[in-house]
Design a protein around this motif. Structure first.
Motif, short mmCIF file in Angstrom:
data_model
loop_
_atom_site.label_atom_id
_atom_site.label_comp_id
_atom_site.label_asym_id
_atom_site.label_seq_id
_atom_site.Cartn_x
_atom_site.Cartn_y
_atom_site.Cartn_z
N LEU A 192 50.50 40.65 26.83
CA LEU A 192 50.16 40.69 28.26
C LEU A 192 50.13 39.31 28.89
CD1 LEU A 192 47.25 43.33 28.24
CD2 LEU A 192 49.66 43.68 28.83
N VAL A 213 45.29 47.11 30.44
CA VAL A 213 46.54 46.39 30.69
C VAL A 213 46.56 45.84 32.11
CG1 VAL A 213 49.04 46.67 30.94
CG2 VAL A 213 47.86 47.68 28.97
N ALA A 217 46.64 41.74 32.28
CA ALA A 217 48.02 41.26 32.25
C ALA A 217 48.23 40.05 33.15
CB ALA A 217 48.97 42.38 32.67
N VAL A 221 53.25 44.45 35.82
CA VAL A 221 52.91 45.73 35.18
C VAL A 221 53.29 46.88 36.11
CG1 VAL A 221 51.02 47.19 34.33
CG2 VAL A 221 51.00 44.74 33.87
N GLU A 223 52.02 50.62 36.53
CA GLU A 223 50.92 51.48 36.10
C GLU A 223 51.41 52.91 35.96
OE1 GLU A 223 46.33 52.45 37.55
OE2 GLU A 223 47.49 50.83 38.46
#
Length: 416
Positions: A192, A213, A217, A221, A223
């Motif tokens: 991450l 996450v 991160a 990302v 989701e």
């Protein structure tokens, strides 16, 4: 073959970055066919190691719905292989001119699809994701770095080994598919935080994983995945249709993100439909937890708690609430929904349209099961996940969502 277990996460990512540079111009379909052949060849070992994983999880007390997510059979492995065939048949997503125009100074400007680069995929339990994610990333010209759960580690090792052999068979670098072969959570943190080496991370799993996450991160990302999906049975619904959709949505595969978690019943039909629904659900082995009104119409139903309305059970458990018409259903979904998939059963075109226009979700169904929110079912081939956000990608993510673009400008010496 290079042993992944002996490499640090940073070395794995560095090698994946280097391998990703070769993929845009590679014969990617040939690589996918070779990977498919190696996976089918490795079936006995894959199923052997999967049985080890399943047995270990059963001994830990893991529920049957989650064990089902973990389990591979010969038939399921062949479905995975068929999924590769479907991806091979899809058009190449790279090098497509998405738009184009001429600048007033005479340069030609084109918007062209290009690879993302290195894509980290963090996921739980389901070993089919190991193959689906790898195949989609490779077809889109990117190198996947896979980090599955400890519960499927033995299975994932064999799957990735087979795919890396397939890459080697066609002269592509093995590191175009990489497994972070570690159950240590620190490996997730390294992934991450790997700015400059990882271009995108996609988490697939429960709310805890996805939240971790998103929170930690330092790389982009998307989701995905948490599915607190609702079925609203409107006062004008065909009740037999509603029962069929309810049972399919809850019981066909309860441990997946597009399974139903909550049933909302219009107050006008609750005296009739609630007893029918509870009886059918109980016959299918589903535990029902209801509000006060639902329990009045179906004595013996366990009382629902406040947390039940927001829970993704991933099991044969369903929350049941009686609501005051369409507005009551929309209010409940707005408060507790996860923007994944929502459904209404109704014969009223007006109510169906209002539901579709009012619900904030990636997929909205009228008179159909939420179980169709799936890349295969939408015709995308394998999917990388189901995005519940609104930037870049939403809903089932297939090849079209697995690329980015660049502007290519061709001139004849123009200066500004």
């Amino acid at each position: 073959m290079t042993e992944l277990r002996n490499q640090s996460v940073r070395d794995l990512l560095t090698n994946a970055k280097k391998a990703s540079k070769t993929l845009a111009r590679a014969e990617r379909n040939a690589a996918l066919r070779a990977m498919q052949a190696r996976l089918l060849e490795a079936e006995p070992e894959i199923l052997r190691q999967n049985a080890v994983d399943v047995q270990q999880e059963r001994q830990r007390g893991t529920g049957e719905a989650l064990l089902d997510r973990l389990t591979l059979t010969g038939a399921r492995l062949r479905e995975v292989a068929q999924g590769i065939e479907q991806v091979i048949a899809l058009p190449d997503p790279l090098g497509r001119t998405l738009d184009g125009w001429r600048h007033p100074k005479g340069m030609q400007i084109e918007k062209v699809s290009v690879p993302l680069g290195v894509i980290g995929v963090i996921y739980e339990s389901r070993p089919n994701v190991t193959v689906d994610a790898a195949v989609l990333c490779l077809k889109a010209g990117s190198a996947p770095v896979l980090r599955g759960s400890a519960s499927a580690l033995n299975t994932n090792r064999v799957l990735v080994r087979a795919m890396r052999l397939g890459l080697r068979d066609v002269g592509l670098p093995e590191d175009a598919v990489t497994l972070i072969d570690s159950a240590d959570r620190a490996s997730v943190t390294e992934l991450l935080e790997a700015r400059g080496l990882v271009d995108l991370v996609i988490p697939r799993g429960g709310a805890g994983l996805i939240q971790h996450v998103v929170t930690h991160a330092k790389v982009p990302v998307i989701e995905t995945g948490v599915g607190n999906c609702h079925l609203y049975v409107h006062r004008d619904a065909d009740l037999e249709m509603a029962l069929n959709i309810l049972l399919n949505g809850k019981t066909q595969r309860p441990g997946v993100c597009n399974a139903l978690e909550t049933l909302l019943v219009d107050r006008e039909i609750a005296p009739v439909f609630v007893p029918l629904a509870v009886r059918a659900l109980r016959s299918a082995g589903v535990e029902v937890r209801g509000d006060e009104d639902a329990r009045m119409y179906a004595p013996g139903v366990e009382a629902a708690s406040d947390t039940d309305w927001e829970s993704e059970f991933l099991d044969l458990i369903l929350a049941l609430r009686v609501v005051d018409g369409l507005s009551g259903a929309l209010e409940h979904i707005a408060r507790y929904g996860s923007q994944h998939s929502e459904a209404i059963v109704t014969s009223s075109l007006h109510s169906a349209r209002e539901f579709q226009e009012s619900v904030d979700a990636a997929a909205v169904y009228v008179n159909a099961s939420t179980r169709f929110t799936d890349g295969f079912e939408f015709g995308f081939g394998a999917e990388i996940g189901i995005s519940t956000q609104k930037m870049h990608a939403r809903g089932p993510m297939g090849l079209a969502e697995m690329v980015t673009y660049q502007y290519r400008v061709t001139g004849e010496g123009q200066i500004r």
